[in-house]
Design a protein around this motif. Structure first.
Motif, PDB file in Angstrom:
ATOM      1  N   PRO A   1      44.241  52.410  40.608  1.00 43.49           N
ATOM      2  CA  PRO A   1      43.952  51.356  38.810  1.00 43.49           C
ATOM      3  C   PRO A   1      45.775  51.190  38.704  1.00 43.49           C
ATOM      4  O   PRO A   1      46.361  52.229  38.848  1.00 43.49           O
ATOM      5  CB  PRO A   1      42.980  51.729  37.941  1.00 43.49           C
TER       6      PRO A   1
ATOM      7  N   ARG B   1      40.140  50.284  42.259  1.00 45.86           N
ATOM      8  CA  ARG B   1      40.331  48.649  41.851  1.00 45.86           C
ATOM      9  C   ARG B   1      39.491  47.323  43.257  1.00 45.86           C
ATOM     10  O   ARG B   1      40.979  47.746  44.235  1.00 45.86           O
ATOM     11  CB  ARG B   1      41.207  48.447  40.749  1.00 45.86           C
TER      12      ARG B   1
ATOM     13  N   THR C   1      36.119  43.427  39.329  1.00 38.42           N
ATOM     14  CA  THR C   1      36.214  44.923  39.658  1.00 38.42           C
ATOM     15  C   THR C   1      35.601  46.064  38.464  1.00 38.42           C
ATOM     16  O   THR C   1      35.105  45.955  37.456  1.00 38.42           O
ATOM     17  CB  THR C   1      37.816  45.613  39.044  1.00 38.42           C
TER      18      THR C   1
ATOM     19  N   THR D   1      39.469  48.767  48.512  1.00 39.79           N
ATOM     20  CA  THR D   1      40.039  48.870  47.163  1.00 39.79           C
ATOM     21  C   THR D   1      41.187  49.331  47.237  1.00 39.79           C
ATOM     22  O   THR D   1      42.264  50.058  47.833  1.00 39.79           O
ATOM     23  CB  THR D   1      39.475  49.577  46.433  1.00 39.79           C
TER      24      THR D   1
END
Length: 943
Positions: A556, A481, A226, A553
């Motif tokens: 975070p 991420r 990542t 994705t």
RNA sequence: GCCCGGGUGGUGAAAUGGUAUACACGAGGGACUUAAAAUCCCUUGGUCCGCAAGGGCCGUGCGGGUUCAAGUCCCGCCCCGGGCACCA
């Protein structure tokens, strides 16, 4: 009756739960207080004694504020998205939601045993769709906003579109359009904007949105698979796990935190945070003032940032970062092969390698020259990896006479070094003094650096070759991420352009996947989902291929924690993240407690999101926490053995090695450490370790372990499972009780400081509680007198109330615990069992040791919980003693100790002192020059 | 390199410029006890004088300064911890 902590604590914890003692309502008729702890990530390891330190402190304040009549919001929750659960899921196939659930349950059990006054009905979890619906909602607002530098606030992107439609994109706005927006570089007119395709328009807008997708250099961690934000990388490795991090150019979601750099800096001034923490944030934001300078190259130019425009006459070359977009353009045919090879090797090296090789100088000449803005001289253009692509413009003007890095580069490649300051020895090194005098011929000659800088900027502006500029080290935060266990980003793609989901589609729930690792083609785990596409017309999620693909994705770890404090205010609201009424009532956090490992991560994003929500107009304040305290770490103690590691002619060399405690006459090793192996009752050095150590000291071979050669010593280090030095609060509570644990953790030292855990020391606080308890009982029978207290008893009581009241305000809990101990010792000596003393003292102790306080409160005949008993006030008049033993000093040296009444005025006191026979004897007939009287302190006679 | 914190007993640490080392641990000694645990009491910065009661001197990283008085304020160092860092 003996003090039975187990019975008392179990009973009161149950009562608090059953009677919902700590449930709090949004009650505007009462003053509010918001005491918040940084919520934990529920890890599988459970809590050790270090974790609750901050929670105990905030609980004391919360309980104190309740006594003082405040309506206290004191909630707790879990930062439940995160890496460990995901790693565990990858290894075992176990769904992270399940592990998270189990770990949270275990945390709850442990927290409950400590007797916190949290309002658990307001619990939040970042991984709960009802919660992350609003995290996604905030993301959409970020996506739909831009930063209007004229108004200095975030505004809806629609306003920017209107502006483009009416007047195009000009001036400062256009400066960002330098990169890859197809053919769009620099300003455009309204007519041009209207002629752009929808796709082009959307790409242009990406340069303005606060949440945006861009091609950028990122920190890529192959081991974790990542991208990481800057604060998640330390010394070239990932903060979590310590895996190497590479630089990689890829399409990446980012948040435009840089737009808020100045406000994040300015906001610090008004906050009651520690100086160290503010300084850390200031460093991280890294503001520097200087100038932007343009060096013409043919019909184009290279722009550089410098903090020292006063050294412009010392420029002998320009250096571009290897990643600089103009490197290719300015490389001559003759140099092309060499430059390309250099750029390739430079960009391939990892961040870590680059950092490790700071001393190596490398670079290459492009073959081109730029024109000096003042002198018109030809300035060669070089490429060097000591210039960072991500800071400033990715290019510097090299002044070897004034900058050591430029100087080393110039020396290495034999480039001219021009003196810029008087008295500089440029043969030896650059002169970086900021109080020097400029010696370059021209308009700055003879000026001090501080005066020459604005003068140079003025000249640049006159020539149109540059202007004053402020630069920040802060970078935009990588937001996507490539992992599963995070909030899905609510965006879908058409023609590679991201579009936001409608708010009605939130929460966009995490889809089920068959495995949690990346796909075989290296795509994030969400790419495994079968139903992960968006049907725009029907506004619903459909099977892949049936609509536009959704973003794969996730957000975070810091996304949810950037706003969670607002959700506690109104945690069950389905219409809004919190109602305006609730926000208006609870407002900012009055006290925020947490570890300082979050100084540059969480606390920066936290402030950034708060400022953004303020700009949106949904909250009435732009800083989340008025006061913040970083609790220190409680460290573990590992046993180390001093063993002979080498024998030399001079004698034995000793070295500290980690080792176990001694059990049954044998040493048991507690944990593995590199370099050391334990085999056949001997410690030996592993091959790799021996190699490493031999390089350091050739005499080092192996060492024997015999009881004679060992001396075991404690070493204070971080408490962690892998170091076998963890102390579990459950064990302490089992043996001594939660109240003792709470008191001891506070007694250990100042809250902010790190300090080692010493289980022996707990005996003192345990003894104190038993003594306190015994004040109420006489041979097992409750025996509290209704008689009026005596003067010394009142003195002890009031001194304690005064000290504790003041200490809680200052968050100085160690000294208040000490004061309680003094009080109990004094009351024991006085054999005091008066209700009028013990009752107020019990209330004062309640925030620290709530269980025993509740029990004694009940024994004193009260039927309600002590938690809302009014805080007892102290009275100064009870603190006075009739007489005080004054030390009498002569010229500062104490010679006599004499008793005088305290109620004398200064004049009376002076007369009384001088009339004293012993003093007169000392004076030997001389008249003192001065007599200094400090009430209840000291008397000094100056001869 | 730049910027922040800190240096006080054996240990964790107290101390609005006003009796430095409160409180607690540890250590030593004693009481109770067959013994242990528990509990209680005494001593515990260094050093010197004194049989003793008691007293002297020195002491808050080092060197100066301000002040009647400095752990605390000012100047110059040393050491430790932390943040940032080829950031131009």
């Amino acid at each position: 009756m003996a003090y039975d902590h187990k019975k008392i604590e179990a009973e009161w914890q149950r009562k608090w739960k059953d009677q919902k003692t700590f449930h709090v309502k949004n009650d505007p008729s009462k003053p509010k207080y918001y005491a918040l702890d940084m919520f934990p990530y529920p890890s599988g390891a459970g809590l050790h004694v270090g974790h609750p330190l901050g929670y105990i402190a905030s609980d004391i304040v919360a309980r104190f504020k309740r006594h003082a009549g405040f309506n206290v919001l004191h909630p707790m929750g879990y930062d439940s998205f995160g890496l460990p659960a995901e790693q565990y899921a990858i290894q075992t196939g176990q769904h992270p939601a399940k592990t998270t659930e189990e770990n949270a349950a275990r945390y709850r059990e442990q927290l409950d045993r400590i007797g916190f006054s949290f309002d658990w009905s307001r619990e939040v979890r970042t991984s709960d769709p009802k919660f992350y619906k609003w995290t996604q909602w905030i993301f959409l607002q970020l996506f739909n906003s831009f930063y209007d530098s004229r108004l200095n606030q975030a505004r809806p992107i629609s306003e920017l579109i209107e502006r483009f439609e009416s007047s195009g994109c000009q001036g400062q706005d256009a400066e960002v359009l330098t990169g890859d927006v197809e053919e769009i570089v620099g300003p455009f007119t309204a007519a041009e904007w209207k002629s752009f395709s929808d796709r082009t328009q959307q790409m242009v807008l990406q340069y303005f949105r606060l949440a945006y997708l861009s091609e950028a250099w990122v920190n890529w961690c192959p081991a974790l698979g990542t991208v990481l934000a800057n604060d998640e990388v330390k010394d070239g490795v990932s903060e979590r796990g310590g895996h190497p991090v590479e630089r990689k150019r890829m399409k990446q979601w980012s948040l435009r935190i840089t737009a808020y750099a100045q406000r994040l800096l300015d906001g610090l001034d008004e906050l009651d945070w520690s100086g160290a923490l503010k300084e850390t944030q200031r460093n991280w934001i890294g503001r520097s003032t200087g100038a932007s300078v343009r060096f013409a190259v043919d019909d184009d130019f290279i722009e550089v940032f410098t903090t020292r425009p006063d050294t412009l006459f010392g420029v002998s070359f320009l250096t571009l970062a290897p990643e600089h977009l103009l490197v290719g353009k300015y490389t001559t045919e003759a140099q092309r092969a060499e430059v390309e090879a250099y750029v390739k090797s430079a960009t391939n090296r990892s961040e870590r390698e680059r950092q490790a090789e700071v001393d190596k100088i490398s670079g290459v000449f492009t073959g081109s020259y730029a024109k000096h803005p003042f002198t018109g001289a030809e300035v060669p253009i070089w490429v060097g990896d000591y210039v960072l692509a991500g800071y400033g413009t990715g290019a510097v003007m090299a002044v070897p006479g004034g900058d050591q890095r430029d100087w080393r580069f110039a020396k290495h490649f034999n480039l001219p070094i021009i003196a810029v300051t008087e008295g500089a020895d440029i043969e030896k090194s650059a002169d970086e003094r900021k109080d020097a005098v400029i010696c370059s011929d021209g308009f700055m000659k003879g000026m001090k650096v501080a005066d020459a800088i604005p003068r140079a900027i003025e000249e640049l502006e006159k020539l149109g070759a540059g202007e004053g500029r402020i630069n920040y080290r802060l970078r935009d935060a990588a937001f996507g991420r490539q992992r599963y266990w995070g909030e899905p980003i609510p965006v879908y793609y058409k023609d590679d352009i991201p579009y936001p989901l409608p708010e009605s589609a939130l929460p966009l729930e995490l889809p089920e996947v068959d495995k949690f690792q990346p796909t075989e083609t290296g795509e994030p785990p969400l790419a495994r989902a079968k139903q992960w596409a968006w049907d725009e017309t029907n506004e619903r999620i459909v099977a892949n291929g049936g609509g536009s693909p959704l973003e794969t994705t996730t957000m975070p770890g810091w996304a949810g924690s950037s706003w969670y404090y607002l959700r506690y205010m109104d945690p069950h609201n389905e219409e809004q993240f919190a109602s305006p009424e609730a926000i208006d009532y609870w407002k900012q956090i009055d006290l925020y407690i947490g570890g300082n490992e979050h100084s540059t991560g969480h606390l920066l994003y936290f402030r950034f999101w708060t400022k953004f929500l303020y700009d949106l107009g949904v909250i009435p304040f732009d800083e989340p926490a008025k006061k913040l305290v970083n609790q220190g770490m409680i460290q573990g103690v590992s046993m180390m053995a001093n063993v002979v590691v080498a024998r030399t002619e001079k004698g034995d060399r000793y070295e500290l090695l980690p080792i176990a405690e001694e059990r049954n006459g044998a040493f048991h090793r507690n944990y593995p450490i590199e370099h050391v192996e334990f085999k056949d009752g001997r410690y030996t050095i592993s091959e790799a370790g021996a190699e490493a150590t031999r390089n350091e000291n050739p005499t080092f071979r192996e060492y024997h372990l015999t009881s004679k050669e060992i001396e075991v010593k404690p070493l204070v280090e971080k408490m962690s499972k892998s170091k076998f030095n963890v102390v579990n609060p459950d064990d302490i509570i089992e043996r001594y009780g939660a109240d003792t644990l709470r008191l001891y953790e506070m007694f250990l030292g100042p809250l902010e400081q790190s300090k080692p855990w010493d289980t022996h020391g707990i005996e003192g606080t345990s003894r104190f509680l038993r003594k306190f308890w015994n004040l109420f009982f006489e041979s097992d029978i409750m025996s509290v007198s209704e008689e009026a207290p005596t003067a010394p008893e009142l003195r002890t009581l009031n001194a304690t109330l005064k000290k504790v009241t003041e200490d809680i305000d200052k968050m100085s809990f160690n000294t208040s615990v000490s004061q309680f101990m003094i009080a109990v010792n004094e009351l024991h000596a006085l054999r005091c069992n008066k209700r009028d003393v013990l009752e107020p003292l019990t209330i004062a102790l309640a925030p620290f040791a709530p269980h025993i306080a509740e029990e004694l409160w009940k024994q004193l005949g009260h039927s309600d919980s002590i938690s809302t008993a009014p805080w007892p006030q102290w009275h100064a008049r009870f603190l006075e003693e009739d007489n005080f033993s004054y030390p009498i000093s002569f010229n500062g040296k104490t010679r006599l100790q004499l008793v005088f009444p305290v109620n004398l005025s200064k004049e009376e006191m002076e007369a009384a002192v001088l009339a004293n026979l012993e003093v007169q004897e000392r004076l030997e007939g001389k008249t003192p020059k001065k007599v200094i009287i400090v009430p209840k302190r000291i008397v000094n006679i100056v001869l």
